[in-house]
Motif scaffolding. Structure first.
Motif, mmCIF file in Angstrom:
data_model
loop_
_atom_site.group_PDB
_atom_site.id
_atom_site.type_symbol
_atom_site.label_atom_id
_atom_site.label_comp_id
_atom_site.label_asym_id
_atom_site.label_seq_id
_atom_site.Cartn_x
_atom_site.Cartn_y
_atom_site.Cartn_z
ATOM 1 N N THR A 193 0.821 -1.204 0.000
ATOM 2 C CA THR A 193 0.000 0.000 0.000
ATOM 3 C C THR A 193 0.861 1.262 0.000
ATOM 4 N N LYS A 194 2.031 1.176 0.620
ATOM 5 C CA LYS A 194 2.923 2.328 0.654
ATOM 6 C C LYS A 194 3.452 2.653 -0.739
ATOM 7 N N ARG A 195 3.642 1.634 -1.565
ATOM 8 C CA ARG A 195 4.217 1.821 -2.901
ATOM 9 C C ARG A 195 3.156 1.973 -3.992
ATOM 10 N N ALA A 196 1.907 1.647 -3.683
ATOM 11 C CA ALA A 196 0.873 1.605 -4.711
ATOM 12 C C ALA A 196 0.398 3.003 -5.100
ATOM 13 N N PHE A 197 0.058 3.173 -6.367
ATOM 14 C CA PHE A 197 -0.539 4.424 -6.836
ATOM 15 C C PHE A 197 -1.975 4.548 -6.334
ATOM 16 N N SER A 198 -2.695 3.409 -6.302
ATOM 17 C CA SER A 198 -4.084 3.403 -5.807
ATOM 18 C C SER A 198 -4.185 2.363 -4.698
ATOM 19 N N PRO A 199 -3.775 2.730 -3.463
ATOM 20 C CA PRO A 199 -3.766 1.747 -2.383
ATOM 21 C C PRO A 199 -5.179 1.329 -1.975
ATOM 22 N N LEU A 200 -5.320 0.072 -1.566
ATOM 23 C CA LEU A 200 -6.605 -0.413 -1.082
ATOM 24 C C LEU A 200 -7.049 0.389 0.131
ATOM 25 N N LEU A 201 -6.119 0.656 1.033
ATOM 26 C CA LEU A 201 -6.357 1.517 2.192
ATOM 27 C C LEU A 201 -5.193 2.489 2.310
ATOM 28 N N ARG A 202 -5.500 3.755 2.494
ATOM 29 C CA ARG A 202 -4.434 4.753 2.651
ATOM 30 C C ARG A 202 -4.014 4.778 4.121
ATOM 31 N N LEU A 203 -3.006 3.969 4.424
ATOM 32 C CA LEU A 203 -2.588 3.759 5.812
ATOM 33 C C LEU A 203 -1.793 4.925 6.380
ATOM 34 N N GLY A 204 -1.508 5.919 5.556
ATOM 35 C CA GLY A 204 -0.752 7.062 6.040
ATOM 36 C C GLY A 204 -1.427 7.781 7.191
ATOM 37 N N ILE A 205 -2.750 7.667 7.300
ATOM 38 C CA ILE A 205 -3.458 8.337 8.398
ATOM 39 C C ILE A 205 -3.028 7.798 9.755
ATOM 40 N N LEU A 206 -2.460 6.568 9.777
ATOM 41 C CA LEU A 206 -2.044 5.965 11.047
ATOM 42 C C LEU A 206 -0.687 6.477 11.515
ATOM 43 N N ARG A 207 -0.042 7.320 10.709
ATOM 44 C CA ARG A 207 1.200 7.937 11.185
ATOM 45 C C ARG A 207 0.924 8.924 12.317
ATOM 46 N N ASP A 208 -0.299 9.415 12.368
ATOM 47 C CA ASP A 208 -0.686 10.313 13.457
ATOM 48 C C ASP A 208 -0.919 9.477 14.709
ATOM 49 N N PRO A 209 -0.150 9.686 15.789
ATOM 50 C CA PRO A 209 -0.325 8.863 16.992
ATOM 51 C C PRO A 209 -1.714 8.998 17.619
ATOM 52 N N VAL A 210 -2.368 10.135 17.412
ATOM 53 C CA VAL A 210 -3.727 10.294 17.943
ATOM 54 C C VAL A 210 -4.668 9.286 17.295
#
Length: 493
Positions: free
Chosen positions: A272-289
């Motif tokens: 998902t980190k490398r995909a142009f169209s990720p199934l889930l955009r997991l970047g939101i989990l970088r926020d510890p909140v």
């Protein structure tokens, strides 16, 4: 630690824009009813475990797959909800969920072999895995911003209350009718929901040519299946070891499943980190909140969904009650939960997230504490009363956890957050059912047959182990949320 609402919720709204449209209410009712029936029929089965064990000649570790496979399928389906929303119209997604739910119910009615029940639960799980996030996506996209807390509370009501009243419905129906009648009754209810949905669901955003990467989908399914299967088979191996039986095959399956599941999870994150169209955009989990909210939303369902299984089985196998009484024990807590979920959303809209989450969750821990303290001297009334304490407070606070988390991410990522949180919810429920059934099976192993005094005492001991585990999980969830709110407050400070 601040308890002030987000500015986006406190801005002065235009009253004309803040009214809840009638069609939105109808859409929520239709999709929510479908999700409610799916979750209800899942938890209905927990009170029937002793009956199913006798009818299909399976043991405790095997029969719990009726519940576990359903929750696991739901968890494996929910990651694609963000893709489905981007790619297909809401009404088409709804009708597909209805079709799957109907097919699964028909199979349950006519199946006379345990493997067919498992197939039916898989089909129904896919339908529910589509319907539940669809309901949340409609609320997040179409509700007035000042009303989002209470509408999310209504959505959480479906998730919170259906598992609680399922055992009651199962016990009541099977007292006068065969257990398959539950699915006969569900069919006309689903048809009514279909009519309402077709009339009320509206498309507010355009679809796009989203791409579903089969490799990403495959890795997340393997990850979820592997980890839950590993937990289940580890429990089977431990139960066999306690009973003095061979454990080789179960132990091997458990080890291989866990390793494969963790490896697949790592692969999914990398893809998902490398995909142009990720199934889930997991970047939101970088926020510890957001991440700390997710931890709580993952582990708390282990307790809330597991309670339906534990109470009904302890009541029948340790206290000797019938199925109807065992199912009725969760009814008071379920009814109060129906009131508290929307009320919790109103408190969120009024006061923000901190107090409406931490205070009720803190009090909810008292429920499993009292159950643990009195585990060896429980009566049916005590089971119902202590569960009532937990259910009242859990329903009040839980409806706000995902809403609070999604308020910390950009609105365009809300479908991804919705999919991640609902997947975590269902995975936690599947893991909880497997975990608690394993603990009971370990306690029961080598202590006679069902109904014997030794077996009943062993089940009570297993119940005390389960309640102790629940306490640890609840405390961990509360700490995660407190830490999230502290970080959020420091950013505003």
């Amino acid at each position: 630690m601040s308890s002030q609402p987000d500015p986006s919720r406190t801005a002065t709204p235009n009253p004309a824009d803040e009214r809840i449209p009638a069609k939105l209410i109808g859409a929520i009712v239709a999709v929510g009813s479908l999700a409610f029936i799916g979750i209800l029929t899942e938890t209905v089965m927990t009170v029937l475990f002793p009956q199913l064990m006798r009818e299909f000649h399976v043991d405790t570790a095997t029969v719990q797959w009726i519940t576990t496979i359903y929750l696991l399928t739901v968890a494996a389906t929910m990651p694609i909800s963000s893709f489905l929303k981007r790619r297909f119209r809401l009404k088409s997604i709804f009708l597909a969920a209805v079709a799957l739910a109907l097919v699964g119910s028909v199979i349950m009615i006519f199946a006379h072999a345990f493997p067919m029940l498992i197939v039916a639960r898989i089909i129904q799980g896919v339908g529910s895995g589509v319907a539940t996030p669809l309901m949340m996506n409609i609320i997040l996209e179409q509700s007035p911003r000042s009303k989002i807390g209470r509408l999310m509370g209504v959505g959480s009501l479906v998730i919170t209350v259906a598992p609680a009243i399922g055992p009651t419905v199962g016990g009541a129906v099977t007292t006068v009718l065969p257990w398959r009648a539950i699915f006969v009754i569900a069919i006309p209810l689903m048809l009514v929901a279909t009519v309402v949905g077709v009339l009320c669901i509206e498309q507010k955003s355009s679809t796009e040519a989203a791409y579903l990467d089969p490799l990403q989908l495959g890795t997340i399914i393997v990850a979820l299946v592997g980890m839950v299967l590993g937990l289940n088979q580890a429990g089977v191996a431990v139960s066999a070891a306690v009973a003095g039986e061979p454990v080789g095959s179960s132990a091997v399956v458990a080890a291989v499943s866990v390793v494969a599941g963790l490896a697949a999870l790592g692969a999914f994150c990398w893809l998902t980190k490398r995909a142009f169209s990720p199934l889930l955009r997991l970047g939101i989990l970088r926020d510890p909140v957001v991440l700390l909210h997710l931890v709580a939303y993952l582990i708390m369902p282990i307790v809330s969904i597991g309670f339906g299984y534990v109470i009904t089985n302890v009541a029948q196998l340790a206290l000797g009650t019938n199925a109807f009484l065992a199912g009725s024990l969760v009814l008071p807590g379920a009814l109060i939960g129906a009131v508290c979920a929307p009320l919790g959303g109103w408190l969120y809209d009024r006061f923000g997230a901190v107090r409406p989450v931490l205070v009720p969750f803190g009090i909810a821990i008292l429920g499993p504490v009292l159950l643990f303290v009195f585990a060896m001297d429980l009566t049916p009334a005590m089971l119902a009363g202590f569960y009532f304490i937990f259910s009242f407070c859990f329903a009040l606070g839980n409806s706000n956890v995902m809403t609070s988390a999604l308020s910390s991410i950009p609105h365009e990522f809300a479908p991804d957050g919705n999919a991640i949180f609902n997947t975590a919810l269902q995975f936690g429920g599947a893991a909880g059912t497997a975990l608690f059934s394993t603990i009971l099976a370990v306690a029961q192993a080598g202590h006679g047959s069902e109904g014997s005094p030794e077996f009943m005492h062993a089940t009570a001991v297993g119940g005390s182990w389960v309640f102790a585990t629940m306490i640890v999980i609840c405390v961990a969830g509360w700490i995660s949320l407190a830490a999230a709110f502290r970080i959020r407050a420091s950013r505003r400070g």
